[in-house]
Design a protein around this motif. Structure first.
Motif, mmCIF file in Angstrom:
data_model
loop_
_atom_site.group_PDB
_atom_site.id
_atom_site.type_symbol
_atom_site.label_atom_id
_atom_site.label_comp_id
_atom_site.label_asym_id
_atom_site.label_seq_id
_atom_site.Cartn_x
_atom_site.Cartn_y
_atom_site.Cartn_z
ATOM 1 N N ALA A 88 0.783 -1.272 -0.099
ATOM 2 C CA ALA A 88 0.026 -0.192 -0.091
ATOM 3 C C ALA A 88 1.147 1.507 -0.042
ATOM 4 O O ALA A 88 0.553 2.242 -0.610
ATOM 5 C CB ALA A 88 -1.013 -0.035 1.299
ATOM 6 N N CYS A 89 1.894 1.051 0.621
ATOM 7 C CA CYS A 89 2.809 2.468 0.714
ATOM 8 C C CYS A 89 3.571 2.637 -0.389
ATOM 9 O O CYS A 89 4.028 3.768 -0.675
ATOM 10 C CB CYS A 89 3.532 2.574 1.938
ATOM 11 N N LEU A 90 4.116 1.567 -0.906
ATOM 12 C CA LEU A 90 5.148 1.652 -2.148
ATOM 13 C C LEU A 90 4.495 2.748 -3.228
ATOM 14 O O LEU A 90 5.350 3.737 -3.571
ATOM 15 C CB LEU A 90 5.394 0.487 -2.871
ATOM 16 N N PRO A 91 3.492 2.615 -3.752
ATOM 17 C CA PRO A 91 2.945 3.604 -4.807
ATOM 18 C C PRO A 91 2.895 5.177 -4.389
ATOM 19 O O PRO A 91 3.151 5.885 -5.111
ATOM 20 C CB PRO A 91 1.755 3.239 -5.258
ATOM 21 N N ARG A 94 6.534 6.490 -4.084
ATOM 22 C CA ARG A 94 7.015 6.538 -5.351
ATOM 23 C C ARG A 94 6.610 7.830 -5.865
ATOM 24 O O ARG A 94 7.180 8.681 -6.616
ATOM 25 C CB ARG A 94 6.570 5.506 -6.368
ATOM 26 N N GLU A 95 5.054 8.191 -5.768
ATOM 27 C CA GLU A 95 4.529 9.218 -6.212
ATOM 28 C C GLU A 95 4.961 10.519 -5.432
ATOM 29 O O GLU A 95 5.188 11.534 -6.222
ATOM 30 C CB GLU A 95 3.182 9.100 -6.051
ATOM 31 N N LEU A 96 5.341 10.399 -4.324
ATOM 32 C CA LEU A 96 5.831 11.610 -3.562
ATOM 33 C C LEU A 96 7.142 11.822 -3.636
ATOM 34 O O LEU A 96 7.684 12.766 -3.378
ATOM 35 C CB LEU A 96 5.629 11.379 -2.126
ATOM 36 N N GLY A 97 7.789 10.898 -4.501
ATOM 37 C CA GLY A 97 9.286 10.956 -4.616
ATOM 38 C C GLY A 97 10.215 10.796 -3.641
ATOM 39 O O GLY A 97 11.179 11.409 -3.533
#
Length: 178
Positions: A88-91, A94-97
């Motif tokens: 759940a936290c990986l995307p 990634r999106e937040l850089g």
């Protein structure tokens, strides 16, 4: 500008500040429980903080709480619970850089998947297999994590210690205790 001034400038009143403060308090409470080795209590505090951060639209804090929940489950040797939080936290990371945290989450997820792939689900009699003991054979590589100086580390070292990571030196030059 203080946080209170910033919230006031956004038109957020006392109720919003209290909700914001509560989420950060719960996150810090989880950190405190983790530091004391109370991982179940930490998980509960992080879950509540994550819910509040999500409701507030604070994706960075939400993602980091999910990562902390996963790390707490891994500290309890429960990778089957940690996997969902890591996925759940990986995307979000990634999106937040948040490259460092994303890399950490990927490493932890890979370690969980390896550990679960090795886990015997059923014994020879068709019943659930007994849980393996925490001790590892001498020289086996462990993927236990440790948290030092506010950073999460994967500790892939050879060790005979059941906890998986060598103890830090208490003073420079002294041999490591086991």
């Amino acid at each position: 500008m203080t946080m209170q001034e910033g919230l006031a400038a956004l038109g957020l009143g006392t109720a919003a500040r209290q909700m914001h403060n509560r989420a950060y308090f719960l996150d810090l409470l989880g950190d405190s429980h983790t530091g004391l080795g109370r991982h179940e209590a930490a998980i509960e505090a992080y879950r509540q903080a994550a819910q509040e951060f999500e409701a507030q639209g604070a994706p960075c804090s939400y993602a980091l709480c999910l990562l902390k929940i996963a790390d707490s489950y891994l500290s309890l040797d429960e990778p089957w619970h940690a996997i969902g939080y890591l996925e759940a936290c990986l995307p979000l990371l990634r999106e937040l850089g948040l490259v460092r945290h994303e890399s950490l989450a990927q490493d932890l997820l890979a370690a969980c998947q390896i550990e679960l792939a090795r886990a015997p689900l059923l014994g020879s009699d068709g019943r659930p297999a007994p849980r393996p003991s925490a001790a590892r054979p001498s020289g086996q590589v462990s993927t236990r994590r440790r948290r030092a100086g506010g950073k999460f580390d994967v500790c892939p070292v050879q060790t005979d210690r059941p906890s998986g990571c060598p103890m830090r030196n208490s003073r420079p030059g002294e041999p490591r205790s086991s």
